[in-house]
Design an enzyme around this catalytic site. Structure first.
Site, PDB file in Angstrom:
ATOM      1  N   GLU A  26     -41.364  -6.497 -17.598  1.00  0.00           N
ATOM      2  CA  GLU A  26     -40.705  -7.791 -17.761  1.00  0.00           C
ATOM      3  C   GLU A  26     -39.698  -7.803 -18.909  1.00  0.00           C
ATOM      4  O   GLU A  26     -38.729  -8.557 -18.889  1.00  0.00           O
ATOM      5  CB  GLU A  26     -41.730  -8.909 -17.966  1.00  0.00           C
ATOM      6  CG  GLU A  26     -42.527  -9.254 -16.716  1.00  0.00           C
ATOM      7  CD  GLU A  26     -43.766  -8.394 -16.540  1.00  0.00           C
ATOM      8  OE1 GLU A  26     -43.947  -7.420 -17.311  1.00  0.00           O
ATOM      9  OE2 GLU A  26     -44.569  -8.690 -15.636  1.00  0.00           O
ATOM     10  N   LYS A  65     -48.799 -23.201 -11.241  1.00  0.00           N
ATOM     11  CA  LYS A  65     -48.850 -22.867  -9.816  1.00  0.00           C
ATOM     12  C   LYS A  65     -48.911 -24.112  -8.936  1.00  0.00           C
ATOM     13  O   LYS A  65     -48.276 -24.174  -7.882  1.00  0.00           O
ATOM     14  CB  LYS A  65     -50.069 -21.972  -9.550  1.00  0.00           C
ATOM     15  CG  LYS A  65     -49.969 -21.231  -8.237  1.00  0.00           C
ATOM     16  CD  LYS A  65     -51.058 -20.178  -8.126  1.00  0.00           C
ATOM     17  CE  LYS A  65     -50.932 -19.434  -6.811  1.00  0.00           C
ATOM     18  NZ  LYS A  65     -52.005 -18.440  -6.662  1.00  0.00           N
ATOM     19  N   PHE A  91     -57.693 -16.995 -16.359  1.00  0.00           N
ATOM     20  CA  PHE A  91     -57.193 -15.645 -16.139  1.00  0.00           C
ATOM     21  C   PHE A  91     -55.661 -15.645 -16.188  1.00  0.00           C
ATOM     22  O   PHE A  91     -55.025 -16.481 -15.559  1.00  0.00           O
ATOM     23  CB  PHE A  91     -57.681 -15.115 -14.780  1.00  0.00           C
ATOM     24  CG  PHE A  91     -57.117 -13.763 -14.449  1.00  0.00           C
ATOM     25  CD1 PHE A  91     -57.452 -12.655 -15.217  1.00  0.00           C
ATOM     26  CD2 PHE A  91     -56.226 -13.600 -13.396  1.00  0.00           C
ATOM     27  CE1 PHE A  91     -56.904 -11.411 -14.943  1.00  0.00           C
ATOM     28  CE2 PHE A  91     -55.689 -12.359 -13.106  1.00  0.00           C
ATOM     29  CZ  PHE A  91     -56.029 -11.259 -13.882  1.00  0.00           C
ATOM     30  N   GLN A  92     -55.110 -14.716 -16.915  1.00  0.00           N
ATOM     31  CA  GLN A  92     -53.655 -14.582 -17.104  1.00  0.00           C
ATOM     32  C   GLN A  92     -53.014 -15.874 -17.616  1.00  0.00           C
ATOM     33  O   GLN A  92     -51.919 -16.246 -17.209  1.00  0.00           O
ATOM     34  CB  GLN A  92     -52.970 -14.093 -15.823  1.00  0.00           C
ATOM     35  CG  GLN A  92     -53.315 -12.640 -15.527  1.00  0.00           C
ATOM     36  CD  GLN A  92     -52.414 -11.995 -14.493  1.00  0.00           C
ATOM     37  OE1 GLN A  92     -51.881 -12.665 -13.610  1.00  0.00           O
ATOM     38  NE2 GLN A  92     -52.235 -10.681 -14.591  1.00  0.00           N
ATOM     39  N   MET A 139     -31.702   6.707 -37.228  1.00  0.00           N
ATOM     40  CA  MET A 139     -31.307   5.829 -38.320  1.00  0.00           C
ATOM     41  C   MET A 139     -32.396   5.772 -39.395  1.00  0.00           C
ATOM     42  O   MET A 139     -32.114   5.772 -40.590  1.00  0.00           O
ATOM     43  CB  MET A 139     -31.003   4.420 -37.791  1.00  0.00           C
ATOM     44  CG  MET A 139     -30.360   3.502 -38.810  1.00  0.00           C
ATOM     45  SD  MET A 139     -28.821   4.150 -39.481  1.00  0.00           S
ATOM     46  CE  MET A 139     -27.610   3.299 -38.463  1.00  0.00           C
TER      47      MET A 139
END
Lengths: 164, 562
Positions: free
Chosen positions: B53, B165, B115-116, B472
């Site tokens: 993502e 949802k 959940f999630q 760097m």
């Protein structure tokens, strides 16, 4: 220096977190904060008292103005405003101390709103210094609990902190 | 006479994106986004499945920077949403208009550690311009319209919309809103006429003016006005990292980049100037160096759309809040042509005396040489970069002449940004060559996107300047930590060309300077995504350099001692 900020904000969930987040991110401690709806129920007013470096506070005010849910921010000057706070003070008060405590309350034009066998609850309204003065006097009796609302402020005269 | 249609939240979502002319979404589905993905299945909105993502957010960001349109990304609830966080913070720091849509557990379960579930609006509060948790599907059309509007107007930035949802399945009477009502959001676009007059007076009085242009010039599309301003005044122009491309770097008035790895002459000119005309730039610490040594004799005109940037780091004598293009147009009307001056001569002398330098005779591949050859073979390319040495070499040695051709993570400095951003840029500008100038460290942070590039036929080219170090950081360890290379050796990196081949891309290894050009040509000729592994001098440093805590005129060049 202490500043009193008056904010008009959308009356929506999450707005308080957005506002307070900007203060905490820069290490400001909010001294007091009072929130309530305005004459328009879609809009709430927050009165926030903070102490901090003027230049950093100016940044915070600019950042507050950038929040989509913040409609207006004003830094209210004490000389052009009136402010009030309400406090409830529960004081230890045996039969012997009771008259003196009631006298103090009377002098400050406070009200006794609850009486217990060993305590009194006093309601006081006024500017911050008046409340401090009374609580200082009550301290030697023993303050069991104190609740303060935080300051609310309004501009004197016809001027108003309003949506433009 | 609008007809209301009955539809689900998910249908309304897709319909809204259509109305807003969103043509592509970068994302990954998940349980909490099933209703929306089911609608997307039949939609003609292009969905590009990324493999992490974070890359969705960076790709949307690269798309937005290359095209000027809003980039859209999508992720499911919980881990999907938290994986967007770096990309949102990156877009926030660089004022990039992206809108992120995240799935969320049903409203009845929010706050239950379902959940999630993650409180993504809470998490992203300080790194988005605004965010929304949609609790009622009827508010969805308004919110989507507002989200795209807020992201793309004023000082742009990322906006997140969290979609539970049940909101996606709820049936509503759909009507697309015509107007936006936002009491607390009214960005200023016109500059104050009196301030513009004051600025013009200060400019005409100045003897040693310098124009300092930032990313705001890109966003506003004010590059033509910038050129006109510079040529009217014969004033030198230096840019920030994000301002690169707003002024042609081949123009005689160009000073290149200012600041930590800017040119010596830009830093000297800034320090000695008596007037800085700052346009859409925010006096970042990488630009100013030690603040009390920054341009001690200069007045500052600060043009910016964001009032909060005025006098944040450097006090502005004449602030002008508004859109750069509008303001410059008005400002130029107030100015008279100025001839070349002693100041111009001094600057020309500095430019001759302190050019960008590296060892051009080396038998090893020098990264600066690679960048110069990429420019030579493909001057019109869009260049994305990762972060670190690769980014600075690209900024210094590629001669950018157009805005929106340099895609780089400035404020946040996000390693792993460049490759997915290049993918986004290529999707937005399919006719342009897009090259990610990368480091071996950064590339591995999002190399899984090779799958995205190959499967979706997005032929971006990656030029890895492979020094087998986190370069760097190693450079700072060399200069300030007695060469103690703590955790910066990357000699166990994979074989990059083989890695590319494993995904179905083309891999090319280059070990000799003589093969650099042919490798670039081969990459450009291929219609596949390509990874070129340039094995460069391992301990090459980026110069010039302003050491931390120094003033910008205390700048050290190639071969000088710190």
């Amino acid at each position: 220096m202490k500043h009193t900020l008056s904010l008009l904000v959308e009356n929506k969930p999450g707005v308080l977190a957005r506002v307070s987040g900007l203060f905490s991110r820069r290490g400001f401690n909010i001294d007091s904060l009072a929130v309530g709806i305005t004459e328009n129920p879609e809009i709430s007013r927050m009165t926030i008292v903070v102490e901090g470096d003027d230049r950093i506070l100016e940044q915070v005010i600019k950042q507050l103005n950038k929040l989509v849910d913040v409609i207006k921010v004003s830094d209210i000057k004490p000389e052009s405003s009136i402010d009030r706070e309400l406090a409830l003070v529960k004081v230890e008060a045996g039969p012997k101390e009771r008259p003196e405590i009631m006298q103090i309350a009377d002098i400050f034009r406070a009200r006794i709103i609850d009486v217990g066998t060993r305590t009194l609850v006093i309601e006081i309204t006024g500017d911050v210094s008046k409340i401090n003065a009374m609580t200082d006097l009550l301290r030697r009796f023993g303050i069991k609990e104190m609740v303060r609302t935080g300051k609310v402020s309004m501009l004197r005269g016809a001027k108003a902190v309003k949506e433009e | 006479m609008s007809k209301k249609q009955k539809m689900s939240g998910a249908e309304a979502f897709v319909e809204c994106l259509h109305k807003e002319h969103v043509e592509v979404i970068f994302g990954i589905p998940g349980g909490a986004l099933l209703p929306i993905y089911d609608e997307l299945y039949d939609s003609d909105i292009r969905h590009i499945l990324v493999r992490h993502e974070q890359a969705a957010a960076h790709a949307a960001d690269g798309y937005a920077r290359a095209t000027g349109r809003v980039g859209v990304c999508m992720a499911t609830s919980g881990p999907g949403a938290t994986n967007l966080v770096t990309g949102l913070a990156n877009a926030y720091m660089d004022s990039v208009p992206i809108v992120a849509f995240t799935g969320q557990v049903p409203t009845s379960m929010i706050g239950n550690d379902a959940f999630q579930e993650a409180n993504i609006t809470g998490i992203t509060l300080p790194i988005t311009k605004h965010n929304y948790l949609v609790k009622d599907a009827r508010t969805l059309p308004d919110i989507i319209k507002e989200a795209l509007y807020i992201a793309s107007t004023g000082r742009p930035g990322p906006v997140l919309v969290d979609l539970p949802k049940d909101v996606q399945t709820e049936e509503i009477e759909f009507e697309y809103p015509k107007n936006i009502k936002l009491r607390g959001y009214k960005p200023t676009s016109k500059g104050h006429p009196l301030q513009i007059k004051r600025a013009a007076k200060a400019i005409m009085e100045a003897e040693r003016p310098i124009i300092y242009a930032g990313g705001g010039v890109v966003i506003s599309g004010a590059h033509a006005e910038l050129l006109a301003l510079a040529e009217t005044l014969m004033a030198p122009v230096t840019t920030t990292l994000l301002g690169i491309g707003t002024f042609p770097s081949v123009h005689p008035l160009s000073l290149g980049m200012v600041g930590m790895h800017g040119t010596k002459y830009a830093n000297y000119a800034m320090t000695e100037s008596d007037l800085i005309i700052a346009i859409g730039a925010r006096f970042d610490d990488r630009v100013t160096g030690r603040l009390d040594g920054f341009a001690p004799n200069a007045k500052v005109i600060h043009i910016d759309i964001d009032p909060a940037e005025i006098s944040k780091n450097v006090a502005a004598h004449i602030p002008i809040v508004g859109d750069a293009k509008n303001i410059l147009k008005e400002l130029i009307k107030e100015l008279k042509r100025k001839p070349k001056s002693k100041w111009s001569e001094k600057i020309e002398k500095w430019k001759k005396e302190f050019p960008l330098e590296y060892d051009r005779k080396s038998k090893e591949i020098k990264p600066q040489y690679v960048v110069e050859q990429i420019y030579d073979l493909c001057p019109d390319a869009i260049i994305a970069t990762e972060v670190g040495q690769n980014q600075m070499w690209a900024a210094q040695y590629f001669k950018f002449t157009k805005p929106r051709t340099f895609i780089t993570s400035g404020g946040l400095g996000t390693m792993g940004y460049g490759f997915p951003a290049a993918i986004g840029a290529k999707v937005g500008c399919p006719d342009k060559t897009v090259i990610d100038i990368a480091g071996d460290g950064s590339f591995l942070m999002n190399s899984q996107e090779l799958a995205t590039a190959v499967i979706n036929d997005i032929p971006v080219k990656v030029a890895i300047l492979n020094n087998k170090f986190l370069g760097m950081v190693r450079q700072w360890q060399e200069l300030f930590y007695d060469r103690r290379y703590s955790a910066t050796r990357l000699d166990t990196s994979p074989d990059f060309p083989k890695l590319a081949e494993a995904y179905g891309a083309l891999g090319i290894e280059v070990t000799k300077p003589g093969d650099v050009r042919s490798a670039i040509k081969e990459a450009l000729a291929s219609d596949k995504p390509v990874v070129i592994d340039f094995q460069i001098t391992p301990e090459e440093n980026v110069f010039p350099m302003v050491p931390a805590g120094a003033a910008i005129n205390e700048i050290i060049d190639y071969g000088e001692k710190i």
